[in-house]
Design an enzyme around this catalytic site. Structure first.
Site, short mmCIF file in Angstrom:
data_model
loop_
_atom_site.label_atom_id
_atom_site.label_comp_id
_atom_site.label_asym_id
_atom_site.label_seq_id
_atom_site.Cartn_x
_atom_site.Cartn_y
_atom_site.Cartn_z
N GLU A 191 -14.26 5.77 4.93
CA GLU A 191 -13.23 4.93 4.29
C GLU A 191 -12.84 3.82 5.26
OE1 GLU A 191 -9.90 7.56 3.48
OE2 GLU A 191 -9.39 7.65 5.59
N LYS A 203 -11.47 11.02 12.61
CA LYS A 203 -10.89 9.72 12.97
C LYS A 203 -10.88 9.64 14.48
CE LYS A 203 -7.88 9.63 8.93
NZ LYS A 203 -6.51 9.65 8.39
N LYS A 226 -4.08 7.46 -3.53
CA LYS A 226 -3.04 8.07 -2.72
C LYS A 226 -1.99 8.64 -3.66
CE LYS A 226 -3.36 7.37 1.46
NZ LYS A 226 -4.14 8.21 2.42
N LYS A 276 -10.45 6.08 -3.52
CA LYS A 276 -9.53 7.16 -3.14
C LYS A 276 -8.15 6.78 -3.63
CE LYS A 276 -7.68 8.43 1.40
NZ LYS A 276 -8.05 9.00 2.71
N ASP A 326 -5.94 11.67 -2.05
CA ASP A 326 -5.36 12.08 -0.78
C ASP A 326 -3.88 12.34 -1.00
OD1 ASP A 326 -4.65 12.57 1.82
OD2 ASP A 326 -5.36 10.65 2.62
N HIS A 352 0.88 -1.18 0.00
CA HIS A 352 0.00 0.00 0.00
C HIS A 352 0.92 1.22 0.00
CE1 HIS A 352 -4.09 1.46 0.53
NE2 HIS A 352 -3.71 2.27 1.49
N GLU A 374 -8.02 15.65 -0.71
CA GLU A 374 -7.76 15.56 0.73
C GLU A 374 -6.35 16.03 1.06
OE1 GLU A 374 -8.80 11.69 2.22
OE2 GLU A 374 -7.65 11.92 4.07
N ASP A 388 -7.53 16.61 6.67
CA ASP A 388 -7.37 15.36 7.43
C ASP A 388 -6.32 15.59 8.52
OD1 ASP A 388 -7.05 12.87 8.48
OD2 ASP A 388 -6.33 11.89 6.66
C1 MUC Z 1 -5.27 8.95 5.46
O1 MUC Z 1 -4.41 9.81 5.42
O2 MUC Z 1 -6.41 9.26 5.15
C2 MUC Z 1 -6.65 6.25 4.72
C3 MUC Z 1 -6.66 5.38 3.68
C4 MUC Z 1 -5.35 5.08 3.38
O3 MUC Z 1 -4.95 4.36 2.50
O4 MUC Z 1 -4.54 5.76 4.24
C5 MUC Z 1 -5.33 6.49 5.09
C6 MUC Z 1 -4.91 7.58 5.93
MG MG Z 2 -5.86 11.31 4.68
#
Ligand code: MUC
Ligand code: MG
Length: 374
Positions: A326, A272, A168, A166, A197, A21, A223, A248
Site C-alpha cells: 500500500e 512497515k 478505512k 482498502k 482496515d 483522509h 486488517e 498490522d
Molecule cells: C494503516 O494502519 O495501515 C495505511 C493506509 C492508510 O490510509 O493508513 C495506513 C495505516
Molecule cells: Mg493498518
C-alpha cells in the site's frame, strides 16, 4: 579514507493532502514528515524519513517527539561514528535509546542511502538485490463519503493506477461501516479487490459480527479488527473466518511476529519499516512470517517519497510478498520535497533508478514547507 558521520538534521515538514483522509482514530487534513539529512565527512549526504499518522493518535511517537529524540539523543550518539558500518551505528542507537523505532528507522534509511551512494549502487542492491522490479500498490479510499469513494475508485481503475482498494472503517457503527463497504464492493464487483482496515476499533464481539457480514459481501482481507494487545482475539477470529485476517498494529518487530506465529494469530502480516525500527527490522519480521507460513504485505505510514521509496527498496528484496503493498503515500500529498516524485503506472510503483534511494531533495520545496522556515 574512512567516512564518519559529521552532522544530522531532523526537519519537520508540513504538507497538504489532496483530500481529507478519515481513519478510525483521526481525520488527516495534512501530513507531517520528519526528514533526516545525515552528512558524512566524505561529503556524501544520506536522507531518511520518519512519518506517522494523526499526531499521537495512531502510534507512540509524534513528529515533534521524533525530532526531539533525534536532536537530543540519537544524533549525538552517531557523531563521528563510521558511516559505512550501518549495523554498528544502529547497535549504538540501540544502546542509547529503547524503542523510538520511527526515529531509528529514519536514521537507518539515511545511513543506508549514504552508504549505497558511496558504493554507487541502488539501496536494494546493497540489501542483496531486488527480486521484483516494481511493486503492486493499492489505494486507500477514506474520504468519508461512499459515493465519492466509488467515484475515486472508478477514476483510478480507468487510469490503471490501482485495482485494489482498502477502506478505512471503525469510526461508525458496525452496521453503517458494513453498508458503506458493501456498497463500494457492489459497485466495483470483480474489477477490483476490496480490503478493510479497522485500525483496532472493534471489540471481539463487534469484530465477529462485522467480519461475518464483510465476508458475505466478498471482502478480500480484514486488517487489525481488534486492539493490538488482544492477540488471542485476533487468533480466534483468524481461526473462525475464511477471509484472511491481517495483523498490522499487533506486529511491530520480530518478537511480535514470533508471538503471533505461536498463537496462529494472523493469516497475513503488514510489514512497515517505521514500526520495525528500519529496513533490517522489517526484514527480520518478514523472515519470521515466512518461516511460519504467514503471508506478507508491504504497509505504509503514509510517508512522502523518501519514506515510501525506502520501504520499496526493502519490500522489493522479499522473496514472498503475496499481498503486494500500500505504498501510495506520495499520491495522497499535494506536493513533496524531492525533485522527482515516484512513478505509479499499470497498478505498480516503479522504483527510481540511481544510487541510494534514487531521490534528491528539492531545496526550494524543503525551504517552503519546513515548519521552522524563517
Ligand atoms: C494503516 O494502519 O495501515 C495505511 C493506509 C492508510 O490510509 O493508513 C495506513 C495505516
Ligand atoms: Mg493498518
Amino acid at each position: 579514507m574512512k567516512a564518519t558521520v559529521s552532522g544530522i538534521e531532523a526537519i519537520l515538514v508540513d504538507l497538504p493532502t489532496i483530500r481529507a483522509h478519515q481513519l478510525a482514530m483521526a481525520t488527516m487534513q495534512q501530513q507531517t514528515l520528519v526528514i533526516v539529512r545525515l552528512r558524512c565527512s566524505d561529503g556524501i549526504e544520506g536522507i531518511g524519513e520518519a512519518t506517522t499518522i494523526g499526531g499521537l493518535s495512531y502510534g507512540e511517537e509524534s513528529p515533534e517527539g521524533i525530532k526531539l529524540a533525534i536532536d537530543t539523543y540519537l544524533a549525538p550518539a552517531l557523531a563521528g561514528v563510521d558511516a559505512s558500518n550501518v549495523h554498528a551505528a544502529m547497535a549504538r542507537l540501540g544502546k542509547v535509546a529503547r524503542g523510538n523505532r520511527f526515529a531509528k528507522s529514519a536514521l537507518e534509511t539515511a545511513l543506508l542511502d549514504a552508504q549505497a551512494k558511496r558504493l554507487g549502487v541502488p539501496l536494494a542492491t546493497l540489501l542483496g538485490g531486488a527480486v521484483r522490479p516494481t511493486l503492486p500498490a493499492l489505494w486507500t479510499l477514506a474520504s468519508g463519503d461512499t459515493g465519492r469513494d466509488i467515484e475515486e475508485a472508478e477514476g483510478l481503475l480507468a487510469q490503471r493506477r490501482h485495482n485494489t482498494f482498502k477502506l478505512k472503517i471503525g469510526r461508525r457503527s458496525v452496521r453503517d461501516d458494513v453498508a458503506h463497504v458493501s456498497a463500494i464492493k457492489r459497485a466495483l464487483g470483480d474489477r477490483a479487490r476490496v480490503t478493510v482496515d479497522v485500525n483496532q476499533a472493534w471489540n471481539e464481539a463487534d469484530a465477529a459480527t462485522g467480519i461475518a457480514m464483510l465476508e458475505a459481501a466478498g471482502i478480500d482481507l480484514v486488517e487489525q479488527p481488534v486492539p493490538r494487545e488482544n492477540r488471542r482475539a485476533l487468533a480466534r477470529l483468524a481461526a473462525r473466518f475464511v477471509v484472511p485476517i491481517m495483523a498490522d498494529e499487533a506486529v511491530s518487530g520480530p518478537e511480535d511476529a514470533m508471538e503471533l506465529a505461536r498463537l496462529a494469530g494472523a493469516d497475513v502480516f503488514a510489514l512497515k519499516i517505521a514500526k520495525s525500527g528500519g529496513i533490517f527490522g522489517m526484514l527480520r519480521t518478514a523472515a519470521v512470517g515466512d518461516a511460519a507460513g504467514i503471508a506478507l504485505y508491504g504497509g505504509t505510514m503514509l510517508e512522502g517519497s523518501v519514506g515510501t521509496i525506502a520501504a520499496a527498496h526493502g519490500f522489493c528484496t522479499l522473496p514472498e510478498l503475496a499481498w503486494g503493498t500500500e505504498l501510495f503515500g506520495p499520491l495522497l500529498l499535494k506536493d513533496d520535497v524531492v525533485t522527482q516524485r515516484p512513478v505509479y503506472r499499470e497498478f505498480d510503483l516503479h522504483l527510481p533508478e540511481g544510487p541510494g534511494l534514487g531521490l534528491t531533495l528539492d531545496e526550494d520545496k524543503l525551504a517552503f514547507y519546513r515548519r521552522d522556515k524563517a
